[in-house]
Scaffold this motif. Structure first.
Motif, PDB file in Angstrom:
ATOM      1  N   LYS A 159       1.552 -19.841  -0.751  1.00 14.04           N
ATOM      2  CA  LYS A 159       1.344 -20.447  -2.062  1.00 14.04           C
ATOM      3  C   LYS A 159       1.029 -21.652  -2.189  1.00 14.04           C
ATOM      4  CE  LYS A 159       2.756 -22.094  -5.570  1.00 14.04           C
ATOM      5  NZ  LYS A 159       2.005 -21.654  -7.189  1.00 14.04           N
ATOM      6  N   PHE A 160       1.196 -22.614  -0.885  1.00 13.94           N
ATOM      7  CA  PHE A 160      -0.318 -24.108  -0.305  1.00 13.94           C
ATOM      8  C   PHE A 160      -1.410 -23.790   0.167  1.00 13.94           C
ATOM      9  CE2 PHE A 160       4.470 -24.892  -1.447  1.00 13.94           C
ATOM     10  CZ  PHE A 160       4.052 -25.750  -2.805  1.00 13.94           C
ATOM     11  N   VAL A 161      -1.945 -23.135   1.367  1.00 11.21           N
ATOM     12  CA  VAL A 161      -3.226 -22.421   2.195  1.00 11.21           C
ATOM     13  C   VAL A 161      -3.578 -22.367   2.091  1.00 11.21           C
ATOM     14  CG1 VAL A 161      -3.694 -23.614   3.946  1.00 11.21           C
ATOM     15  CG2 VAL A 161      -1.846 -24.232   3.764  1.00 11.21           C
ATOM     16  N   SER A 162      -3.535 -20.710   1.875  1.00  9.51           N
ATOM     17  CA  SER A 162      -4.638 -19.325   1.824  1.00  9.51           C
ATOM     18  C   SER A 162      -3.704 -19.138   0.400  1.00  9.51           C
ATOM     19  CB  SER A 162      -4.546 -19.220   3.172  1.00  9.51           C
ATOM     20  OG  SER A 162      -4.896 -17.744   2.972  1.00  9.51           O
ATOM     21  N   HIS A 163      -4.315 -18.697  -0.781  1.00  8.95           N
ATOM     22  CA  HIS A 163      -3.413 -17.706  -2.009  1.00  8.95           C
ATOM     23  C   HIS A 163      -4.053 -16.725  -1.593  1.00  8.95           C
ATOM     24  CE1 HIS A 163      -1.722 -18.321  -5.481  1.00  8.95           C
ATOM     25  NE2 HIS A 163      -1.177 -19.663  -5.557  1.00  8.95           N
ATOM     26  N   SER A 164      -3.147 -16.307  -1.892  1.00 10.87           N
ATOM     27  CA  SER A 164      -3.233 -14.294  -2.283  1.00 10.87           C
ATOM     28  C   SER A 164      -3.521 -14.517  -3.999  1.00 10.87           C
ATOM     29  CB  SER A 164      -2.463 -13.649  -1.833  1.00 10.87           C
ATOM     30  OG  SER A 164      -1.226 -13.663  -2.583  1.00 10.87           O
ATOM     31  N   ASP A 165      -4.149 -12.596  -3.741  1.00 13.27           N
ATOM     32  CA  ASP A 165      -4.536 -12.291  -5.738  1.00 13.27           C
ATOM     33  C   ASP A 165      -2.348 -11.758  -5.695  1.00 13.27           C
ATOM     34  OD1 ASP A 165      -4.673 -10.925  -7.231  1.00 13.27           O
ATOM     35  OD2 ASP A 165      -5.644  -9.084  -6.245  1.00 13.27           O
ATOM     36  N   LEU A 166      -2.168 -12.176  -6.261  1.00  9.94           N
ATOM     37  CA  LEU A 166      -1.101 -11.959  -6.568  1.00  9.94           C
ATOM     38  C   LEU A 166      -0.664 -11.133  -7.273  1.00  9.94           C
ATOM     39  CD1 LEU A 166       1.877 -13.062  -5.628  1.00  9.94           C
ATOM     40  CD2 LEU A 166       1.651 -14.331  -8.449  1.00  9.94           C
ATOM     41  N   VAL A 167      -1.701 -10.350  -8.378  1.00 12.21           N
ATOM     42  CA  VAL A 167      -1.851  -9.483  -8.692  1.00 12.21           C
ATOM     43  C   VAL A 167      -2.211  -8.049  -8.122  1.00 12.21           C
ATOM     44  CG1 VAL A 167      -3.458  -7.965 -10.554  1.00 12.21           C
ATOM     45  CG2 VAL A 167      -2.672 -10.468 -10.733  1.00 12.21           C
ATOM     46  N   GLY A 168      -2.278  -8.806  -7.092  1.00  9.72           N
ATOM     47  CA  GLY A 168      -3.018  -7.804  -6.028  1.00  9.72           C
ATOM     48  C   GLY A 168      -1.633  -6.918  -5.003  1.00  9.72           C
ATOM     49  N   VAL A 169      -1.287  -7.989  -4.613  1.00  8.83           N
ATOM     50  CA  VAL A 169       0.070  -8.082  -3.772  1.00  8.83           C
ATOM     51  C   VAL A 169       1.550  -7.388  -5.192  1.00  8.83           C
ATOM     52  CG1 VAL A 169       1.912  -9.955  -2.873  1.00  8.83           C
ATOM     53  CG2 VAL A 169      -0.114 -10.620  -2.495  1.00  8.83           C
ATOM     54  N   LYS A 170       1.617  -8.050  -6.166  1.00  9.00           N
ATOM     55  CA  LYS A 170       2.337  -6.647  -6.500  1.00  9.00           C
ATOM     56  C   LYS A 170       2.103  -5.408  -6.644  1.00  9.00           C
ATOM     57  CE  LYS A 170       4.921  -7.376 -10.984  1.00  9.00           C
ATOM     58  NZ  LYS A 170       5.669  -8.277 -12.291  1.00  9.00           N
ATOM     59  N   GLU A 171       0.899  -5.199  -7.026  1.00  8.51           N
ATOM     60  CA  GLU A 171       0.834  -4.475  -7.675  1.00  8.51           C
ATOM     61  C   GLU A 171       1.559  -3.262  -6.234  1.00  8.51           C
ATOM     62  OE1 GLU A 171      -3.516  -3.131  -8.528  1.00  8.51           O
ATOM     63  OE2 GLU A 171      -2.744  -1.210  -8.359  1.00  8.51           O
ATOM     64  N   PHE A 172       0.654  -3.947  -5.375  1.00  2.89           N
ATOM     65  CA  PHE A 172       1.385  -2.740  -4.287  1.00  2.89           C
ATOM     66  C   PHE A 172       2.602  -2.646  -3.691  1.00  2.89           C
ATOM     67  CE2 PHE A 172       2.631  -3.770   0.699  1.00  2.89           C
ATOM     68  CZ  PHE A 172       1.912  -2.518   1.053  1.00  2.89           C
ATOM     69  N   VAL A 177       7.823   0.319  -4.446  1.00  2.00           N
ATOM     70  CA  VAL A 177       9.329   0.210  -5.127  1.00  2.00           C
ATOM     71  C   VAL A 177       8.958   1.977  -5.552  1.00  2.00           C
ATOM     72  CG1 VAL A 177      10.376   0.145  -7.120  1.00  2.00           C
ATOM     73  CG2 VAL A 177      10.047  -2.301  -4.735  1.00  2.00           C
ATOM     74  N   LEU A 178       8.450   2.345  -6.300  1.00  2.00           N
ATOM     75  CA  LEU A 178       7.669   3.243  -6.909  1.00  2.00           C
ATOM     76  C   LEU A 178       7.824   4.364  -6.461  1.00  2.00           C
ATOM     77  CD1 LEU A 178       6.177   1.414 -10.423  1.00  2.00           C
ATOM     78  CD2 LEU A 178       9.347   2.015 -10.219  1.00  2.00           C
ATOM     79  N   LEU A 179       7.934   3.956  -5.137  1.00  4.62           N
ATOM     80  CA  LEU A 179       7.490   5.454  -4.397  1.00  4.62           C
ATOM     81  C   LEU A 179       6.214   6.201  -4.360  1.00  4.62           C
ATOM     82  CD1 LEU A 179      10.679   6.463  -3.913  1.00  4.62           C
ATOM     83  CD2 LEU A 179       9.885   5.937  -2.649  1.00  4.62           C
ATOM     84  N   SER A 180       5.350   4.934  -5.224  1.00  6.83           N
ATOM     85  CA  SER A 180       3.620   5.690  -5.261  1.00  6.83           C
ATOM     86  C   SER A 180       2.983   4.522  -4.221  1.00  6.83           C
ATOM     87  CB  SER A 180       3.496   5.803  -6.941  1.00  6.83           C
ATOM     88  OG  SER A 180       2.254   6.550  -7.097  1.00  6.83           O
ATOM     89  N   PRO A 181       2.547   4.453  -3.243  1.00  4.29           N
ATOM     90  CA  PRO A 181       1.876   3.297  -2.999  1.00  4.29           C
ATOM     91  C   PRO A 181       0.476   3.639  -3.418  1.00  4.29           C
ATOM     92  CG  PRO A 181       2.884   4.664  -1.319  1.00  4.29           C
ATOM     93  CD  PRO A 181       3.037   5.808  -2.580  1.00  4.29           C
ATOM     94  N   VAL A 182       0.001   1.579  -3.822  1.00  4.40           N
ATOM     95  CA  VAL A 182      -1.171   1.499  -3.063  1.00  4.40           C
ATOM     96  C   VAL A 182      -1.789   1.410  -2.306  1.00  4.40           C
ATOM     97  CG1 VAL A 182      -1.050   2.185  -6.334  1.00  4.40           C
ATOM     98  CG2 VAL A 182      -0.952  -0.322  -4.978  1.00  4.40           C
ATOM     99  N   GLU A 183      -2.963   0.873  -2.510  1.00  7.39           N
ATOM    100  CA  GLU A 183      -4.147  -0.674  -1.440  1.00  7.39           C
ATOM    101  C   GLU A 183      -3.313  -1.055  -1.070  1.00  7.39           C
ATOM    102  OE1 GLU A 183      -6.470   0.014   1.640  1.00  7.39           O
ATOM    103  OE2 GLU A 183      -6.191   1.876  -0.149  1.00  7.39           O
ATOM    104  N   MET A 184      -3.415  -1.593   0.262  1.00  4.65           N
ATOM    105  CA  MET A 184      -2.928  -3.338   0.031  1.00  4.65           C
ATOM    106  C   MET A 184      -3.568  -3.879   0.181  1.00  4.65           C
ATOM    107  SD  MET A 184      -0.761  -4.236   3.888  1.00  4.65           S
ATOM    108  CE  MET A 184      -0.095  -5.501   4.109  1.00  4.65           C
ATOM    109  N   PRO A 185      -3.139  -5.118  -0.725  1.00  2.14           N
ATOM    110  CA  PRO A 185      -4.408  -6.648  -0.447  1.00  2.14           C
ATOM    111  C   PRO A 185      -4.337  -7.422   1.130  1.00  2.14           C
ATOM    112  CG  PRO A 185      -2.091  -6.607  -1.617  1.00  2.14           C
ATOM    113  CD  PRO A 185      -2.061  -6.300  -1.138  1.00  2.14           C
TER     114      PRO A 185
ATOM    115  N   LYS C  35       1.820   5.464 -10.133  1.00  4.56           N
ATOM    116  CA  LYS C  35       0.966   4.499  -9.792  1.00  4.56           C
ATOM    117  C   LYS C  35       2.016   3.449 -10.460  1.00  4.56           C
ATOM    118  CE  LYS C  35      -1.650   6.014  -7.100  1.00  4.56           C
ATOM    119  NZ  LYS C  35      -1.398   6.634  -5.928  1.00  4.56           N
ATOM    120  N   PRO C  36       2.042   1.951  -9.487  1.00  5.35           N
ATOM    121  CA  PRO C  36       2.583   1.388 -10.536  1.00  5.35           C
ATOM    122  C   PRO C  36       1.512   0.028 -11.679  1.00  5.35           C
ATOM    123  CG  PRO C  36       1.448   0.661  -8.594  1.00  5.35           C
ATOM    124  CD  PRO C  36       1.316   2.062  -8.505  1.00  5.35           C
TER     125      PRO C  36
END
Lengths: 239, 495, 119, 111
Positions: A159-172, A177-185, C35-36
């Motif tokens: 959150k405070f030091v090295s911000h991640s791409d939250l959208v990418g994290v959520k997608e992953f 959760v949906l049993l349909s994995p995508v690329e990990m950020p 896909k999500p």
């Protein structure tokens, strides 16, 4: 899909299986083990509703710890309250769409979740500096606390030091959760944080952390005390 | 009194958390049970071949038999809330007497054999094999627990060390390492019918003596019937009531209450004991067998109900376990066992008894809640009756009644220091030190409120306090049974 | 099954369910094995198609650039046209078609628009 | 388990120093046992010991304390018929200490 993502996806599912399977196994094991004799700690409520009511209060405020050891209560209770906020803070990454009230809650949840290291550090030092607690503390007790601490710090770093791409994290995460994995950020702080959480997931069902479910199954606190009103047979029969 | 060879705790400090002193009470050992005593109960006479493995097997068996044991072994987070709640830790400073420290003695074996972490990481995970050293610790510290349940009041998960202590003793008995005191007493119950081993003729002569004695003192024909078929009530009381002082004064009190109420009762020579040490050794079958005698006596004597005398752990067994062990009691009119305090209390409420409270005016009375009554059973219809009913009786028979401080009262009461099968002379040092917590509270009300009498309803508490209070320069006469005070004040309508 | 065992299993199930709830919530929305969902952005049509910094960097750090810029402009009195939020508007014309998409997806509420007006 | 030496003869006692075999008791044994307790046996002490042994002979158990005090009161006068007097004679308690010296088994139970 990259090898790294593949590894994390595989490990995540394994972790989920171990966590849910292990915890279910442990809790079902408690539930299935008989209590031949009635051993509620008295005075105890005489009806199921009464016991639920009593426990709802005493568990919500950690009553026994409150009357037992006030400073440990301060540390332990605040830590558990913080867990709730941590949960509220992360829930939005696992569900879609995000309900409005959860969005509203985020600033407050962050405020409290960010305090996590404080009670953890307090609880660690309590174990180190009070002779009674030092005597009873083992590697496992420190391990659980240190693991929580580094998970918390790595999360705060995100959150405070090295911000991640939250959208990418959520997608992953949503993909998992949906049993349909995508690329990990491939963000180092996120990978560290996520790895530590997986470690916690693996560790949880094998450790004292099952107290999280076990607390609801303890015979002394959850048995109804109705020996005057009922006859209790030994579920095992004669012995 | 012989000069003690150990330090007597300072009562002003007795409730303060002491600094940890490792091994401070490691020297306090029990007498092992001799082979014939063990065999009588079906235990191996001496340590069996391969006991290490057998002990672990027994632990495995018990954890599947008792939810309490399994859960308590696994969910402790070692928060330490219990650490300074045990009277033996407060009195001895030995960390193995912290409830969690005591539990750890079993948990380390449990981890080694029944958890993944313990099997993988061994000592690193605080997991150890059952070995000679561990057995030594078990046979020391599981006999420094009085199964009083005070620790579980302060445990967020309600972990009850009593359950663990009982299991440990059961395991030790099963491999041939028993405690002489309990094992010998259980043997006497089976042989003679009571803990003290009082044969029927002696019992008869004792009761005859009491009849005469009471007649002399009051002029009333108070009866102490034995084996009287067809009596309304079977009265079961700890055999100490037939032997010791001040116990016997409560026995006289029970008989006077029955006399004044005009209700017929009888003692039984077959079941002349209420105590049930089967609970202390954690053995379900022994507990069942011991209480079976009482059911048998009730059938044989064709009574309508069972009322029981002043005994703490036995009230737990009667109230919480009897029907599970030996029930249902369909042949009785009143199917639930009744405590003599409930009986007397009911009579008082109905106005069936009259008292001359001034007879107790020389006493300023306080009440000691006995652990098994307070934290493991109930009296009356509502939770907490076990606290209020005895107090209401005391207020009905005494003019001067005073409460002890809240921190050591009711559910938070401290054990007398002699419960759970520890009321034996070789543990005198432990008993004296374990009594310090409650005694300090007693001393406070003695100094501040002029208390000179502590009433209680447990034979062990009575014996223990009578014995240890003099170490603290408090006279043994301070100890009284509730029905002793009832006995003083009750008006029998004659003379 | 006796009452205690039943209530025990019920409690065990309830604990598990509590943890599994978010999963169920997600799954009911979209169904498993799909896909999500991800935010669909309307990208600027004009300009040279390049932001002030690379896209990857902007995804993780736009909030910091904006906050830093705000501090330096408002408190320090600097002129920083490159990172000024008013500059963003040149390409990302509609907030609802760009900002809100990701912010809604991630459950993050920016406070930019308390002052700045982006239609 | 141990043994005491009575006039050159070794007599077995249990962990608490009580005679294992009642038949081993003699006046000499009583003296030795009393010495171990730090009690010089006087006539008054013997009154108690003798009564205990007689009662035990008949009933196979030590008498209730109340019976003992009353008996002593009858024999030695009312002012001595109380527990206080008995504790003066046997500070370790009449039940346990006097029984030991009288060669009776230790009364155990909730006493």
């Amino acid at each position: 899909m990259s090898a790294l993502t593949l590894f994390y996806v595989g490990t995540s599912y394994l972790c989920a299986a171990v966590f849910f399977g292990g915890l279910s196994y442990r809790l079902a094991g408690y539930a299935a083990t008989p209590s031949p004799l009635r051993i509620p700690l008295t005075p105890q409520a005489t009806t199921v509703f009464g016991v639920i009511k009593k426990n709802a209060v005493s568990m919500a405020v950690f009553r026994a710890l409150f009357i037992g050891e006030r400073w440990t209560w301060v540390g332990g209770y605040s830590l558990h309250v913080i867990f709730v906020f941590v949960f509220l803070r992360h829930l939005r990454l696992f569900i879609n769409p995000v309900p409005e009230f959860l969005v509203d809650l985020q600033p407050l949840a962050l405020l409290f979740a960010a305090l996590l290291p404080l009670p953890v550090l307090f609880l660690i030092s309590r174990r180190m500096y009070v002779d009674r607690y030092r005597y009873i503390s083992s590697g496992a007790d420190y391990f659980a606390l240190v693991l929580l601490l580094v998970i918390g710090l790595s999360g705060l770093a995100l959150k405070f030091v090295s911000h991640s791409d939250l959208v990418g994290v959520k997608e992953f995460l949503l993909g998992l959760v949906l049993l349909s994995p995508v690329e990990m950020p491939s963000h180092p702080a996120f990978m560290l944080h996520f790895s530590l959480v997986l470690l916690l997931g693996f560790y949880f069902p094998f450790s004292k952390l099952v107290h999280a479910g076990g607390v609801f199954l303890s015979p002394t606190t959850t048995q109804v005390e109705d020996n005057r009103e009922q006859i209790h047979a030994n579920p095992r029969g004669g012995n | 009194m012989a000069k003690p060879i150990f330090d007597i705790p300072n009562l002003d400090e007795a409730l303060k958390t002491p600094a940890v002193k490792k091994g401070a009470s490691a020297h306090l050992k029990i007498h092992p049970a001799q082979p014939p005593l063990m065999e009588k109960l079906g235990f191996p006479p001496a340590l069996v071949e391969g006991w290490q493995k057998k002990a672990v097997e027994k632990l495995g068996e018990l954890k599947e038999k008792y939810k309490s044991l399994k859960l308590f072994m696994e969910v402790c987070v070692k928060c330490g809330s219990c650490a300074d709640k045990c009277h033996y830790y407060l009195g001895t400073s030995d960390p193995n007497n912290m409830p969690v420290g005591r539990q750890e003695l079993m948990r380390k074996v449990y981890r080694k054999n029944f958890t993944v972490g313990g099997a993988l990481f061994g000592k690193l995970a605080n997991a150890e094999e059952m070995d000679e050293e561990t057995l030594k610790e078990w046979s020391t510290y599981f006999y420094q627990c009085s199964q009083c349940r005070r620790c579980s009041v302060f445990c967020p998960f309600g972990i009850d060390t009593a359950e663990i202590t009982m299991a440990a003793r059961e395991i030790m008995d099963s491999i041939g390492a028993g405690h002489k005191y309990s094992v010998e007493i259980i043997g006497k119950v089976h042989d003679v019918g009571n803990n003290l081993g009082i044969p029927k003729p002696a019992l008869q002569s004792t009761l005859d003596f009491l009849e005469e004695d009471v007649k002399e003192a009051t002029g009333a024909d108070v009866k102490f019937p034995l084996d009287q078929e067809g009596a309304d009530v079977l009265f079961i009381t700890p055999s100490a009531d037939f032997f010791s002082s001040p116990h016997v004064d409560s026995l006289v009190g029970y008989a006077k209450v029955f006399h004044a109420a005009g209700i017929g009762f009888t003692f039984s020579s077959h079941a002349s004991e209420f105590a049930n040490f089967g609970m202390f050794v954690g053995n379900y079958d022994q507990m069942k067998k011991i209480s079976e005698r009482i059911v048998q006596a009730a059938r044989d004597l064709k009574v309508k109900r069972i009322i029981v005398g002043e005994c703490g752990h036995a009230w737990r067994v009667a109230y919480s376990f009897w029907e599970t062990l030996n029930g249902p009691f369909d042949f009785l009119d009143v199917k639930k066992p009744m405590h003599v305090c409930e009986f007397t209390h009911d009579l008082i409420k109905k106005g069936a008894l009259t008292f001359d409270k001034t007879a107790n005016d020389e006493f300023t009375v306080t009440y000691h809640d006995s652990c098994n009554v307070a934290r493991a059973s109930r009296m009356g219809d509502a939770p907490g009756g076990q606290f209020e009913i005895p107090r209401e009786i005391l207020r009905a028979v005494c003019n001067k009644y005073v409460e002890m401080p809240d921190a050591v009262n009711r559910q938070k009461t401290f054990c007398c220091g002699g419960g759970g099968g520890l009321l034996t002379d070789e543990l005198m040092e432990l008993r004296v030190k374990g009594a310090a917590a409650k005694t300090s509270a007693l001393k406070t009300v003695m100094q501040e409120k002029g208390v000179n009498t502590m009433a209680m309803i447990c034979a062990i508490c009575k014996a223990q306090f009578s014995k240890v209070l003099p170490y603290y320069e408090i006279p043994m006469e301070t100890v009284a049974g509730i029905h002793q005070l009832v006995s003083n004040a009750i008006r029998l309508g004659e003379k | 099954m006796n009452g205690e065992k039943f209530s025990g299993l019920a409690v065990a199930a309830a604990v598990m369910l509590l943890v599994a709830l978010p999963l169920l919530y997600s799954a009911t929305g979209n169904g498993l094995f799909h896909k999500p969902p991800k935010p669909e952005l309307v990208l600027p049509v004009g300009g040279d198609g390049k932001c002030v910094e690379p896209t990857d960097f902007m995804r993780s750090n736009h909030m910091k650039l904006l906050v830093h810029a705000r501090d330096r402009i408002v408190r320090g009195g600097e002129l920083l046209p490159k990172y000024h939020i008013e500059g963003c508007k040149n390409c990302h014309v509609k907030r609802a078609e760009f900002c809100d998409r990701c912010h809604g997806y991630a459950g993050v509420r920016p406070d930019c628009f308390e002052c700045h007006n982006l239609p | 388990m141990g043994a005491i030496d009575v006039a050159g003869k070794s007599i077995e006692v249990d962990e608490d120093g009580y005679l294992l075999n009642l038949g081993d008791w003699s006046k000499d044994a009583a003296e030795v046992l009393a010495k171990g307790e730090g009690i010089p046996l006087t006539e008054a002490h013997w009154e108690v010991v003798n009564f205990l042994r007689d009662y035990y002979d008949e009933y196979k158990i030590a008498p209730m304390i109340r019976i003992l005090t009353k008996e002593i009161g009858k024999k030695l006068g009312k002012e001595k018929g109380n527990t206080k007097y008995l504790y003066e004679l046997y500070p370790g308690g009449p039940a346990k200490q006097a029984c030991k010296i009288a060669g009776l088994p230790k009364p155990t139970g909730c006493v």
